[in-house]
Enzyme design. Structure first.
Site, short mmCIF file in Angstrom:
data_model
loop_
_atom_site.label_atom_id
_atom_site.label_comp_id
_atom_site.label_asym_id
_atom_site.label_seq_id
_atom_site.Cartn_x
_atom_site.Cartn_y
_atom_site.Cartn_z
N GLU A 238 53.36 36.46 53.73
CA GLU A 238 53.15 37.05 54.92
C GLU A 238 54.43 38.33 55.38
O GLU A 238 55.21 37.81 55.41
CB GLU A 238 53.51 36.44 56.58
CG GLU A 238 51.99 35.09 56.31
CD GLU A 238 51.26 35.67 57.07
OE1 GLU A 238 50.95 36.97 57.63
OE2 GLU A 238 49.91 35.16 56.48
N CYS A 272 57.52 41.62 63.62
CA CYS A 272 56.77 42.46 62.29
C CYS A 272 55.60 43.22 63.19
O CYS A 272 55.21 44.10 62.91
CB CYS A 272 56.37 41.00 61.31
SG CYS A 272 55.14 39.85 61.95
P1 NAD Z 1 63.17 39.57 53.23
O1 NAD Z 1 62.56 40.03 53.15
O2 NAD Z 1 64.76 39.82 52.90
O3 NAD Z 1 63.76 37.74 53.24
C1 NAD Z 1 63.33 36.66 53.43
C2 NAD Z 1 62.80 35.20 53.29
O4 NAD Z 1 63.49 35.50 51.49
C3 NAD Z 1 64.77 35.38 53.03
O5 NAD Z 1 64.96 34.13 53.42
C4 NAD Z 1 65.54 35.84 51.56
O6 NAD Z 1 66.12 34.88 51.67
C5 NAD Z 1 64.09 35.17 50.70
N1 NAD Z 1 64.37 36.00 49.59
C6 NAD Z 1 65.10 37.13 48.99
N2 NAD Z 1 65.12 37.50 47.45
C7 NAD Z 1 64.06 36.87 47.82
C8 NAD Z 1 63.95 36.58 46.50
N3 NAD Z 1 64.11 37.57 45.56
N4 NAD Z 1 63.34 35.32 46.14
C9 NAD Z 1 62.63 34.74 46.50
N5 NAD Z 1 63.65 34.68 48.27
C10 NAD Z 1 63.71 35.77 48.44
O7 NAD Z 1 63.33 39.23 55.15
P2 NAD Z 1 64.01 39.14 56.43
O8 NAD Z 1 65.26 40.59 56.74
O9 NAD Z 1 64.50 38.08 56.03
O10 NAD Z 1 62.90 39.63 57.23
C11 NAD Z 1 62.55 40.95 57.95
C12 NAD Z 1 61.05 41.37 57.02
O11 NAD Z 1 60.43 40.18 57.36
C13 NAD Z 1 60.56 42.00 57.70
O12 NAD Z 1 60.05 43.52 56.85
C14 NAD Z 1 59.40 42.06 59.01
O13 NAD Z 1 58.64 42.41 58.64
C15 NAD Z 1 58.52 40.70 57.51
N6 NAD Z 1 58.20 39.56 58.71
C16 NAD Z 1 56.75 39.69 58.53
C17 NAD Z 1 55.91 38.83 58.89
C18 NAD Z 1 54.79 38.48 59.26
O14 NAD Z 1 54.04 37.62 59.50
N7 NAD Z 1 53.91 39.19 58.57
C19 NAD Z 1 56.95 37.71 59.94
C20 NAD Z 1 58.38 38.19 60.49
C21 NAD Z 1 59.19 39.41 59.69
#
Ligand code: NAD
Length: 493
Positions: A238, A272
């Site tokens: 997502e 998002c």
């Molecule tokens: P992010 O991708 O930086 O991090 C998300 C999660 O992934 C965190 O828990 C982080 O610690 C973990 N992570 C980071 N690197 C990783 C790796 N290499 N392997 C595994 N896990 C890892 O995102 P964010 O800044 O926390 O959230 C914001 C983003 O999320 C925005 O782009 C937003 O649009 C998106 N988002 C999407 C939805 C949806 O349902 N489509 C909902 C909310 C947020």
């Protein structure tokens, strides 16, 4: 700041006030291994539990969360910097999803009879079985909804869960786990591993994690997809969005303007499915902008409880959003913002950017802040084309008084969720599947689809009438060979 991450711990702060909250230790490799072993062991019996047992567990979990609503609101607000009513909506949407998914779990997951087709002496059915252990990785922008939604669906489908909350907002998940432990017979069914990217990576790579559900940025989603691909591990992704709103000349402009500022500025634009681009037909452009400005006059943005728009949770997000506005300004775009309050350095006042050229970052990249670009378009056709030109395809919103026209346009939009004459609400309708097209993700959460996504489909065939041999086995006679040809011609020809 919201959290400072070291190798050992996450130092959590309230982004709105700068107040220190708590230090949370980062899970060690030993803890990760032990957690998965406990999860695998708990899965042995939980994978075989009945849907009604899981439903009972989920109902108890939901009620316990609602009983602690005020603690959740306080925790969510303190670690994200959002407003109380926004955190309250998080609790409501989460509880509603848990209630609906529990109610529909049987419909989604009970075994289903399927027609045997031409093989009339056979009987077929599909069983929906859990994968085993689900690894769930969640973001910071809605620390309750975006955590509990996949957790609840994975559990209802019979999987045990290992969750890694965002390193920016671990406290809501810690509270969630505490509550789960108070209601569950076996707390190992749902465990959490606080940590940052390394911990997330370890979950994805763990041989014990049978399915991954990741909610976060497109960039990290692609890394996870690759890692899961190498391991042939199923994953639900997502990801980010750059959602558009289309305002046609026959729209209820007042409603559209109110929806636009809610869709673009609530949660300080850190949703998002935030509205980030608006395409307005030229005949109503001036009037629509006037209405937007009028609505914005009622907003204030700052740390006080009466301010309507909250903080930017991440310092990096603050810098990114400011850079996008500055780039647009330097290219001569008109900008309109509500006044910035003093002492509100962690806040970005709701801002409109007018007609930025499509090659600017503000048009192509996710903004994730309270900023909306407003574009004048000639007609519906141009609005659809420009909506679809984005690499993202998460959600879109259409405003027209003509319902048929709205539906027709929706059928042409490349996005996983489309709201007609509303904004954001599709996510809250728990029975609707949610997820993106293109760079916005793979797979769906919510709805029957979300429950099925955490299950493997197993087909079972048995004989309704058991014959001495089947017609197609080796000792097929020449005579029957001819009869079969006749059947094929009659039935399919
Ligand atoms: P992010 O991708 O930086 O991090 C998300 C999660 O992934 C965190 O828990 C982080 O610690 C973990 N992570 C980071 N690197 C990783 C790796 N290499 N392997 C595994 N896990 C890892 O995102 P964010 O800044 O926390 O959230 C914001 C983003 O999320 C925005 O782009 C937003 O649009 C998106 N988002 C999407 C939805 C949806 O349902 N489509 C909902 C909310 C947020």
């Amino acid at each position: 700041m919201s959290a400072i991450i070291t190798n050992q711990e996450m130092k959590c702060y309230n982004p709105a006030t700068g107040k220190h909250l708590e230090n949370v230790p980062i899970s060690t490799s030993k803890q990760i291994e032990e957690t998965f072993l406990k999860s695998k062991s708990a899965a042995k019996s939980f994978n075989l539990s009945t849907i009604s047992q899981r439903k009972t567990l989920m109902n108890r979990f939901r009620k316990a969360i609602v009983n602690r609503m005020d603690d959740f609101i306080q925790t969510i607000c303190s670690e994200t910097g959002k407003k109380q009513f926004e955190a309250m909506l998080e609790v409501m949407i989460s509880a509603d999803l848990m209630k609906n998914q529990s109610k529909h779990a049987k419909k989604a997951l009970a075994s289903e009879k399927r027609s045997p087709g031409i093989y009339l002496h056979k009987r077929g059915k599909v069983e929906h079985r859990p994968f085993g252990v689900a690894g769930i990785i969640s973001p910071w922008n809605y620390p309750l909804i975006l955590t509990i939604s996949p957790v609840a669906e994975a559990l209802l489908a019979g999987n045990t869960v290992v969750l890694k909350p965002s390193e920016q907002t671990p406290l809501t998940s810690i509270l969630l786990k505490k509550i789960f432990d108070s209601i569950a017979d076996n707390p190992d069914i749902f465990q959490i591993l606080p940590g940052a990217a390394e911990t997330g990576k370890a979950i994805v790579e763990s041989k014990y994690a049978d399915i991954i559900c990741f909610t976060g940025s497109t960039a990290i989603g692609k890394i996870i997809a690759q890692s899961c691909g190498e391991r042939l591990k199923p994953c639900i992704l997502e990801l980010g969005g750059k959602d558009a709103m289309i305002v046609l000349e026959d729209a209820n402009l007042k409603r559209a303007a109110k929806a636009c500022i809610w869709g673009g500025f609530s949660n300080a634009g850190q949703t998002c499915i935030s509205i980030e681009r608006v395409y307005v037909c030229e005949s109503v452009f001036e009037r629509f902008v006037e209405l937007l400005k009028k609505e914005m006059a009622n907003l204030t943005c700052g740390p006080n409880p009466e301010n309507r728009v909250g903080a930017m949770t991440m310092k990096s997000g603050l810098a990114k959003v400011k850079a996008q506005i500055q780039e647009a300004e330097s290219k001569g775009c008109a900008i309109y913002s509500i006044p910035q309050l003093e002492d509100a350095t962690r806040f970005i006042p709701p801002t409109l950017v007018f007609d930025p050229p499509e090659d600017l970052e503000i048009c192509s990249d996710e903004t994730f802040g309270p900023v909306i670009s407003i574009h004048k378009v000639e007609d519906e056709k141009e609005a659809i084309e420009r909506t679809n030109q984005s690499q993202y395809g998460l959600a879109a919103n259409i405003f027209t008084k003509n319902k048929r026209r709205g539906r027709k346009i929706a059928s042409k939009i490349q996005a996983g969720m489309i709201c007609i004459n509303d904004a954001l609400i599709g996510y809250a309708l728990a029975e609707l599947p949610f997820g993106g097209m293109k760079d916005s993700g793979i797979g769906r959460v919510h709805g029957l689809e979300g429950l099925k996504a955490f299950s493997q489909q197993v087909s079972i065939v048995e004989n309704r009438i058991t014959l001495g041999k089947e017609f197609w086995w080796y000792d097929l006679s020449e005579k029957f060979h001819g009869t079969m040809k006749k059947i094929i011609r009659f039935w399919y020809g």
